[in-house]
Structure formats: structure tokens, C-alpha cells
Design an enzyme around this catalytic site. Structure first.
Site, mmCIF file in Angstrom:
data_model
loop_
_atom_site.group_PDB
_atom_site.id
_atom_site.type_symbol
_atom_site.label_atom_id
_atom_site.label_comp_id
_atom_site.label_asym_id
_atom_site.label_seq_id
_atom_site.Cartn_x
_atom_site.Cartn_y
_atom_site.Cartn_z
ATOM 1 N N GLY A 233 30.806 47.572 65.177
ATOM 2 C CA GLY A 233 29.547 46.782 65.779
ATOM 3 C C GLY A 233 28.264 47.945 65.597
ATOM 4 O O GLY A 233 28.548 48.956 64.651
ATOM 5 N N GLU A 255 33.714 51.251 62.607
ATOM 6 C CA GLU A 255 33.170 50.625 61.388
ATOM 7 C C GLU A 255 31.756 50.480 61.850
ATOM 8 O O GLU A 255 31.736 49.174 62.631
ATOM 9 C CB GLU A 255 33.579 48.944 61.033
ATOM 10 C CG GLU A 255 34.967 49.155 60.301
ATOM 11 C CD GLU A 255 35.350 50.290 59.022
ATOM 12 O OE1 GLU A 255 34.433 50.524 58.491
ATOM 13 O OE2 GLU A 255 36.292 50.151 58.613
ATOM 14 N N GLU A 386 18.877 49.593 60.944
ATOM 15 C CA GLU A 386 20.050 48.185 60.748
ATOM 16 C C GLU A 386 18.795 47.058 61.192
ATOM 17 O O GLU A 386 19.067 47.473 62.600
ATOM 18 C CB GLU A 386 20.846 48.450 61.067
ATOM 19 C CG GLU A 386 22.071 47.601 60.650
ATOM 20 C CD GLU A 386 23.177 47.681 60.290
ATOM 21 O OE1 GLU A 386 23.678 48.286 61.854
ATOM 22 O OE2 GLU A 386 23.981 47.497 60.121
#
Lengths: 475, 288
Positions: A233, A255, A386
Site C-alpha cells: 500500500g 511493498e 505518487e
């Protein structure tokens, strides 16, 4: 030239969505104690089902069931565990079409992707780790490596069933039992997987599925009966988890996010590079942690490449995820759409130039058209944060050293892409890029035999390959 | 005064940062005593600023050291072992002072430290073969995983075993190409500075190993929270400090090696190397 396409929808009839779902604990579907929530189809905003929410007591029940099941599951000969996993892989293949449609309904991704990418990889992942279950002594972790115990696993909404496979397959192969929480907006394929566990005759308690939101995940991660925490996440949540497990002795793999550079040199095969850029950032609506969200193009070919790229983006078809011709599906949630909008607005405010493909957006549901920004500075938010959407930031460079400098100028380090016809340059670039996966003259390729995971703030640990076993062994 | 009536020339124990031996910028020092309670020296008491300077030095040294060939790194580590062997008597005396063990036992510990360096030196060009892989993916792709150093690693050296313990935590971090900032044993820091003198004369580039003496509880959390440190070995932390440091380390998701009961004379295994290695996987299409 524009081609007209007649609708080619995949049939919904293959799925049978129940009005409501419970939690999957100790082999049974049971009511949750939290407030049930609705999961919707992001392409139409129609309600798909009501789903139970697990509270702390439910988490405790699931962890207790997993703990009880652990003794006999870990004691089972590896070859027997392997056969359960092979069974699961086969059932996934048998029900692949149904699962693909269900995934597209709940997530919004195009059926072409759920059918041709997600589901084949899900089955392959179970096949791959099934084969390891009776060979762990040869994996380089000692003669008889032991499992950790109960794994608490929390997964995201971008590849719901694939992330489940990445988490559950190696955990079970190594002899652990699991409690997994799917994302709040995409619980349905995980619940279908619970049925698959029943069909496979998996002993009760080996796999437990708890639906819920962040609070359920936090309760699971912080439960003292959990020996291993696996999370995929955002980096923000990953940080919280890393902090909360400090001093507990729980093993952790994370991750997390990424802001990958996709680097195109002037000698690259241009058409292939354009396809790679499109696949890099518009695959799965850009809801990909390893997405090639920063295009670094060599200055001398920037104009030519951008013209070709815009031309190609003009041909992408956005719309009904169940239509077999659809390239770009729906954004997964209203919340994510708001985040993408807010970041793209910041791109304009900070002075980057926005270009958006002209394509009609459906009236209902959550949609965002393919968008790119030129004139992006490294300090812009759209170059640092992001976005997790179909938005590409374009920067230029002159020398390979400058490309490396810019590519590595991020706290993330999950993936990178390099496009050039010169072999020695590929290897030099691959050597210098601080990222866990480097795709050269390709992008967004995945395979269960290939380790995946990040450097720096993209997390730690690897999933896939022999490396992926380490996360679930007491080594 | 010695029996011959000659006054010994004592050594000033300073820090080791960027290949140089500065005093603490804070001007602070602290008293180091032998296991019997006798005064041994005033060691430098490093500050937060010293720790930050050490991280800068380690970061600066990283491209060169990680880019050196594994063969070269192995030779340099072997050279360190050679230099240690030459100073054996000095290390034995320091270990006797620090830990109150017999000269014979101290000799065994120093020998084990030298042998440990030789062992790790040999790993430099082999760990990649053990950790890497050519992955058989289902498609026309060349797919190769290789091990790469994590970056700058902070190392909290164990309080006991001031030489063998120290060498056993530093060698595995640097042999793979990381650079490091070491917090030496607070109670017995002197062998670490003698080791620094060995490192300084072993062709090890300045900044690859930086050694801070001082209060562990003061220095470790700064390093754990430092945003340009990529990993931290908490071996020398007590449980409370380890928890605090691990929480701080979450800020930039450092790789963390937690403290564990360790027999320094046993086979070390690969953990201390692999914790500070990243796996990079490169894909390329196969075609004509």
C-alpha cells in the site's frame, strides 16, 4: 483516422454476487461485529454488495483460528501443502473468467487486463509457490527452515486478487497460516477466494479473510498473536506499520509507493518506446505502485516522441471496464479521483503545462482521461508525489549521467525503465538506477519467478522467486 | 612511570570520520576505565553534529566503494586483517584492559577477530553468486536478479567484545559495498579507535567506515532518524533503545537489524550481509 468500435461487453452472467457477505473465519462465513459497508462498481456507482466489517474481537477470533490451524498446517509434509496450493491454482484457472469479471466490476479495471494479466498471474503465483512447499530445504535458508506462524496481511485495491496471491501463496507454501484483509473498496474477489479455499478442502483456519477499513487493518497488524506482517500500500501507511511493530519482534515486509522514471534515449526504437510509456503509466489507470509516472526523455527527441505519444493517447478507449475493447477503465473510488484531481491541479498551479486526451467521459462513475504534463520541474509535486492515476510527468535530460541523477532524485526506489538500442548503456543504466526492478526496452512485466520490491522508501523485502520465501521463513 | 623510569607516551583517542581523526566538535570527552576501574583514557564524546558529519562522509564514500570491484573490496578487507595481525600485542592488551579477561583469552578473541575479517573478505566476490539469480520467467525475457548494497548503514556496536564484536558487525556491512557510521562500545571504546588506525592504513577509502565514541543512548537515535541513512544495525542497543531506534528508523523505512543474543565465536551465517543488501531485478526482451 478514427476507428469506430461496436460495444463488445463481456457477460456479467458468469458472476453471482450475493447481497451481503460475512467474514471468513476458521472455514466458515460469519457475521462481523463492525458496521457493514457497501462495495460499489466504480464505473457505474451501483451497489454490488454489503460487506461485513471486522472489529477487534473479530480480528482476535481470526488470529486465534489461524494460530490453532498453524500447528497442524506447519507439521503437514511439504508435498501435502503443495497439493493444496496446486488445487487452489487449478480452481482459479477453472473459475478465471468469473473472477476476472468480478474483479473488473469491483475494481473498475478493463476486462482485457483482469482477464489477460491479473488472473493468469494469480494462478501462476499459486502454481509457482506450490512447487516450493516441499523444496524449502534447497532454497538456501538452511536444511529445514521453519515457518513464522500467523501472518497478518493487508493488501491494496489496485490488483486485489493478484496481491492476495502474492501474499497467501508463499505464506502457505512455507507453512504459515494467514489472516488477510482486502482493501475496503475491493473485497469481492478475496471473498470469492474464501469459497475457493472451501472448494479446495483447505483445513479451516489456514486462510481467514477479514473485510473492513483501516481500523481493521490496524487491529490485525497490532494483534500480539501475529508473527509476521505483510503490507502492500502507501508509503504513508507503511511508515505507520514499521513504527507500530518496532520492538515487537514481528517480521515485516512492505511493498510501498513509487515514482518510477521511464528513461528514453535518442537511439530508442520510438514506436516500441511509445507503447512502453503507455503501458507504463496508463496500464490499470495508473493505479500501479511501479508505474512509469515520470517520463525522462532525451532532449533531442522530446518533441518527436511527445507528438507520437499524444497521437497514441488519442486512440485509447476509455469506458465500460467490461467492454473487451476498453483500454482505460474507471478510477477505483471517488476518494482516489479527488486525489488525482488535486495533484493535477497542483501541476497546473506550479507551472507545468497540461495536455489531456480528448475522450468523452461516461456520466456516471469515476473517470479521469489520460493526461500528461510537460515543462515539469523536479521540485513539482507531480514529479515527487505518487499520483496513482493516469497522469504522466514529462522531464528531459541531455546526458546519461543527468538521466541517472534525475531518475534517482526521489525517496522512492521501486522500479525504472530504460529505452535504448545500446546494450552496454542498458547495463550501465541498470547498474546506476537505485530501484528494485529495472525494465529495459519493456515495462510493467511481472512473473512469479521474478523478485519484486523496492529500495529506499518503496519498502523492504521481495515478493516472487526464491527471494520471496524469506519473508515467510524464520531465517 | 615504567620500571625503566621512562614516562610512557600516551595516545589521544579521537573520532574517525572521513578517514581523519578529529576531536568531537562539541569539545566533550568522557572517562574510560578498565574493567578493574583504573583510568585508561579520556575518549571523545561525539555529538549529534559529529554523527551528521559522519553520515556525510559515509554518503560521499558510497559511490566509490560500492562501485569498486568485489575483488578489490575483498583485497582491502584482507589487508585490514594483515594490519590487525601486526598490531596483535596492542589489541590483546586493550582487550585485557577492557574486558578483564586473561591475556590468553584476549589472544583468542583477537585471533578470532582477524580470522573473521579474512572470512568476510572472501565473501566479497561470492555473496552475489549466492544471492543473485537468473529467473526462469514465463516469456521471452532475460531476467536477472543481483544483490546491491543498501547504502549508508548505521551500526551500533555491541557493548561487550569491543574488538571481535566490533569487527563482526562492521565487516559484513562494508564487504558488500555499503559504507557505515559506527557507534563504538560506550564502556570500551578504545579498541575501536585502534581499529580505526588499522583501517586508515589499509587502503580503505576514507569515509567507508566512520567511528564515533560516546554515549550510545545519545547517538543511536539521531542516526536511526537520519533521513540519509538507509539501514541500521541495532546489535548494541538494549531493548528500550532498540525500540526507540526502530520507531525512528520507520521515518524513511530503514532496513533494521534487531539485536539478538549472539555467540561471536560461532559461524556468523549470512544475515548480517543480506540484511543490508537490496535485490535488483533487470528485465530485457529476447528477440532478433
Amino acid at each position: 483516422m478514427r476507428f469506430e468500435y461496436a460495444p463488445a461487453p463481456e457477460s456479467r452472467d458468469v458472476v453471482d454476487i450475493k447481497p451481503s457477505y460475512g467474514l471468513f473465519i476458521n472455514g466458515d462465513f460469519v457475521d462481523g461485529s463492525g458496521t457493514a459497508f457497501k462495495t460499489i462498481n466504480p464505473a457505474s456507482e451501483e451497489m454490488l454488495a454489503e460487506v461485513a466489517a471486522a472489529d477487534e474481537a473479530d480480528v482476535d477470533r481470526a488470529v486465534t483460528a489461524a494460530r490453532k490451524a498453524f500447528e497442524s498446517w506447519a507439521a503437514l509434509p511439504g508435498r501435502e501443502r503443495a497439493k493444496y496450493l496446486f488445487r487452489i491454482a487449478r480452481i482459479i484457472q477453472e473459475r478465471a473468467r468469473e473472477l476476472a469479471v468480478l474483479e473488473s466490476l469491483d475494481n473498475g479495471k478493463p476486462i482485457r487486463e483482469s482477464r489477460d494479466v491479473d488472473l493468469p498471474l494469480v494462478a501462476a503465483h499459486f502454481f509457482y509457490y506450490a512447487g516450493w512447499a516441499d523444496k524449502l530445504g534447497h532454497a538456501g535458508f538452511g536444511a529445514d527452515p521453519r515457518p513464522l506462524g500467523v501472518a497478518g496481511q493487508v493488501i491494496p485495491w489496485n490488483f486485489p486478487l493478484l496481491m492476495l496471491a502474492w501474499k497467501i501463496a508463499p505464506a502457505l507454501a512455507c507453512g504459515n497460516t494467514v489472516v488477510l484483509k482486502p482493501a475496503e473498496t475491493t473485497p469481492l474477489t478475496a471473498l470469492a477466494f474464501a469459497e475457493i479455499c472451501v472448494q479446495a478442502g483447505l483445513p479451516p483456519g489456514v486462510v481467514n479473510i477479514l473485510t473492513g477499513a483501516g481500523a481493521t487493518g490496524a487491529a490485525l497488524v497490532n494483534h500480539p498473536g501475529v508473527d509476521k506482517v505483510a503490507f502492500t500500500g502507501s508509503t504513508e501507511v507503511g511508515r505507520l506499520i514499521a513504527r507500530s511493530v518496532a520492538g515487537t519482534g514481528k517480521k515485516v515486509t512492505l511493498e510501498l509507493g513509487g515514482k518510477a522514471a521511464n528513461i528514453v534515449f535518442d537511439d530508442a526504437a520510438l514506436d516500441q518506446a511509445v507503447e512502453g510509456i503507455v503501458n507504463g503509466i496508463f496500464f490499470n489507470q495508473g493505479h500501479v505502485c511501479c508505474a512509469g509516472s515520470r517520463l525522462l526523455v532525451q532532449e533531442s527527441i522530446a518533441e518527436e516522441l511527445l507528438d507520437a505519444l499524444k497521437r497514441r493517447l488519442g486512440t485509447l478507449r476509455l469506458g465500460d471496464p467490461l467492454d473487451k475493447n476498453t483500454d482505460i477503465g474507471a478510477i477505483n473510488s471517488a476518494e482516489q479521483l479527488a486525489r488525482i484531481r488535486s495533484l493535477t491541479e497542483s501541476g497546473e498551479l506550479e507551472g507545468a503545462e497540461r495536455w489531456t486526451a480528448s475522450c468523452p467521459l461516461p456520466d456516471k462513475g469515476f473517470w479521469f482521461p489520460p493526461t500528461l504534463f510537460t515543462g515539469v520541474a523536479q521540485s513539482h509535486r507531480i514529479a515527487r508525489e505518487e499520483i496513482f492515476g493516469p497522469v504522466l510527468s514529462v522531464l528531459t535530460f541531455r546526458t546519461p549521467a543527468e538521466a541517472v541523477e534525475k531518475a534517482n532524485n526521489t525517496p522512492y526506489g521501486l522500479s525504472a525503465g530504460v529505452w535504448t538500442e545500446k546494450g552496454s548503456r542498458i547495463l550501465w543504466m541498470a547498474d546506476k538506477l537505485r530501484a528494485g526492478v529495472v525494465w529495459a526496452n519493456t515495462f510493467n512485466r511481472f512473473d512469479p519467478a521474478s523478485p519484486f520490491g523496492g529500495y529506499k522508501e518503496s519498502g523492504h523485502g521481495r515478493e516472487g522467486g526464491r527471494h520471496g520465501l524469506e519473508a515467510y521463513l524464520d531465517v | 612511570m615504567s620500571e625503566t623510569g621512562r614516562l610512557a607516551v600516551r595516545k589521544t583517542y579521537k573520532l574517525f570520520v572521513g578517514g581523519a581523526f578529529p576531536r568531537s566538535e562539541s569539545g566533550r570527552s568522557y572517562v574510560v576505565s578498565s574493567s578493574k576501574g583504573d583510568f585508561l583514557a579520556n575518549a571523545a564524546r561525539a555529538s549529534r553534529k559529529d554523527a551528521r558529519d559522519a553520515v556525510v562522509a559515509a554518503r560521499k564514500a558510497f559511490p566509490g566503494w560500492s562501485g569498486a570491484t568485489p575483488y578489490n573490496r575483498g583485497q582491502i578487507l584482507y589487508r585490514v586483517a594483515e594490519m590487525m595481525e601486526g598490531r596483535r600485542a596492542q589489541f590483546v592488551a586493550e582487550v585485557v584492559d577492557a574486558d578483564g579477561v586473561s591475556a590468553r583469552k584476549a589472544g583468542e578473541l583477537v585471533d578470532a577477530a582477524v580470522d573473521r575479517l579474512v572470512w568476510y573478505a572472501g565473501w566479497s566476490d561470492k555473496i552475489g553468486a549466492i544471492q543473485g539469480a537468473a529467473n526462469p520467467v514465463a516469456g521471452p525475457y532475460f531476467n536477472l536478479s543481483t544483490a546491491e548494497p543498501t547504502g549508508v548503514v548505521a551500526v551500533v556496536a555491541p557493548p561487550f567484545g569491543p574488538l571481535l564484536g566490533l569487527v563482526s558487525v562492521v565487516a559484513p556491512v562494508i564487504v558488500t559495498g555499503n559504507t557505515c557510521v559506527v557507534v563504538a562500545s560506550e564502556r570500551a571504546p578504545l579498541p575501536s579507535i585502534t581499529l580505526a588506525e588499522v583501517l586508515a592504513t589499509s587502503d580503505l577509502p576514507g569515509g567507508v567506515v566512520n567511528i564515533l565514541t560516546g554515549h550510545t543512548g545519545e547517538l543511536a537515535p539521531w542516526l536511526a532518524g537520519h533521513m540519509d541513512v538507509n539501514g541500521i544495525d541495532l546489535t548494541g542497543c538494549d531493548p528500550d533503545l532498540a525500540r526507540t531506534c526502530e520507531q525512528e528508523a520507520a521515518e524513511n523505512l530503514k532496513r533494521v537489524l534487531r539485536p539478538a543474543k549472539t555467540d561471536w565465536l560461532a559461524d556468523p551465517g549470512l544475515d548480517r550481509m543480506t540484511t543490508f543488501l537490496e535485490t535488483k531485478t533487470v528485465w530485457h526482451p529476447v528477440g532478433i
